[in-house]
Every structure is written in structure tokens, then in C-alpha cells.
Design a protein around this motif. Sequence first.
Motif: not given
Lengths: 56, 253
Positions: B74-84, B149-161
Motif C-alpha cells: 500500500a505504501v508502494s502504491a502511494l509511491g507509484t500514484l503520488v510520488w511517482r 503488458d505495459d508495466s506503467g499502466r499495470a503499475g497504476r491499475a495495481v496501485a489503485i486496486l
Amino acid sequence: MSGLGPHAAFILASYGAAALVLGSLIVAILRDHRAQARALAALEQRGAGRRDRSGA
Amino acid sequence: MPSLTDLANPTRFMRLSAALLPWMAGAATILLAIGFYLAWFVAPADYQQGETIRIMFVHVPAAWLALMLYTMMAVSALGTLVWRHPLADVAQKAAAPIGAAFSLICLLTGAFWGKPMWGTYWVWDARLTSVLVLLLIYLGIIALWRALDDSGRAGRAVAILTLVGFVNVPIIKFSVDWWNTLHQPASVFRADGPTIHPAMLWPLLILALGFTLLALALHLAAMRAEIMRRRVRTLTILEAERHDRLAMQGLPA
């Protein structure tokens, strides 16, 4: 076995299941790590990342 | 001491993690050996549960780690969505199978403990069901990573989930207080102190630390593998483009 009392099978099954799951996880991660390291080394040896001489 | 910003550089992360990994794995091995020795040969049998208390030494650390790894995700998800942060989605992807494995261990050892003590392997009560939901969320996250396939899109979708699924973590923790469950309430992390005898508490804490170090070492190794996988993908594409260009110019590859 007898030292574990009447529920020995449940205790051993717990430890066996934990060892199986953790062992599989460790093997999977180490195999993946080794496979990626090997693939990366092969690509770098072929100079996959360098620019070609034509300058394109 | 490197900061999070320093670790944003994958090359620096790879160097640091390569140095750290053997130490973490070694420390985990020593702590697990000491912990299991104490758990099996020093800790007494429980006055009510007898020898089945030995299951606690695996079951409880597995439960704690299943929750800890999800919290890290969950902290990593914030890292993806907020701090990139460039390594946040790598950390998140690497943690999911490890968290799933500890959730599965928690459920399996709980079932093997439940049968002799409760008379059943499974009951649909709040604690057991919420941990099963945690395992299903982990599996959903792993599936989503594989589906895109796109790790950027997957990362954002997974972060929200992951952030949506985080609501389950306090539910698991407090389920034994909020609902009338078959599962016992907390006996280590309590406001009035642990209710476990030190002869059982110490092996439990040592094993928990050992399993935590093992999980973190596995996480580092999985992150390294993921970074290398992305580099392999990039280099493979670059190599294919280079071959295409040379072929168009009639030059050998």
C-alpha cells in the motif's frame, strides 16, 4: 513422533505445508533472478544497448 | 544511510541490494535456526492445547507477514500514484507473491491447528474469512500484473486496486474484537502487554524476526529480478530496432 502427542500429524502437516510453500517461493524467486541475470548478461555481451555504427 | 531518493536510481539499488542480500539471508537463517530450536526443544507444551502450540510458531509470524507485506504494498502504491517513485511499482510487484505465500501458510497452518482444537478445519468467521479475502486480493493483484503488458499502466491499475484492498487490513486486525469469532483475540500486541508466557513469547518473536528478514531478502531478490526483466525487455527492443535498421541499409547485424 510420539513426543508430539495425539495431534502429531496436524503439527507435522503444518510444518510440511509451510516448508513446501516457502521452499517453492524461494526456488521460484532464485530461478527467476538467475534467468534474468543470464538473459541480461547475454544481451549486454551482444552489445544490445549500444548505438550502431551508422549513427542511426 | 541512503535515502529513498538515492534508491530511486535502479543501478544504485542493484549495487546496494547485492551487498545487503547475503547478510540478510545469513541473519534470517541464524534467527530461524535459533527460533526453531527454542520453539521445539525449550518452549513447553501449552496447558490447554498441548503440543499443537508448536503450530503457533509458524502460523503467527505468517499472519503478521501477510499483513506487513500488504501494508508495504500500500505504501508502494502511494509511491507509484503520488510520488511517482521509479522503484515503487517494482517493489509492489515483487511483494505480491511473497505476501500471497505467507497468507497461504497462515490459512493452511490455521486449518491444521483448527481441526484438533476447534473440531473443524474451516469456519466462515470474520478472522478466517478476512484472511481468505486477503489471499484472494493478492492473487487478483498478481493476475492484474500478468494481464497488462505495459508495466506503467499495470503499475497504476495495481496501485489503485492495492489501496482499495487495504481496507481489509484493519478488518483482519480488529475482526476478533468487532465480531464474535471462533478465533482467539490478540495475545501479543495488546495495550496491557502480551499474555503469552516468556518461554513461548521469545521463540515466537525470534522466529517472527527471522521470517521478516527472510521475506525482506526474498523481496530484494524479486525486485532485482524485476529490474533486470525490464532491462532485458528494453535491450531486446533496442536490439530488434537496430537489426531492422541495419537490414534496411543492407548491412550485417
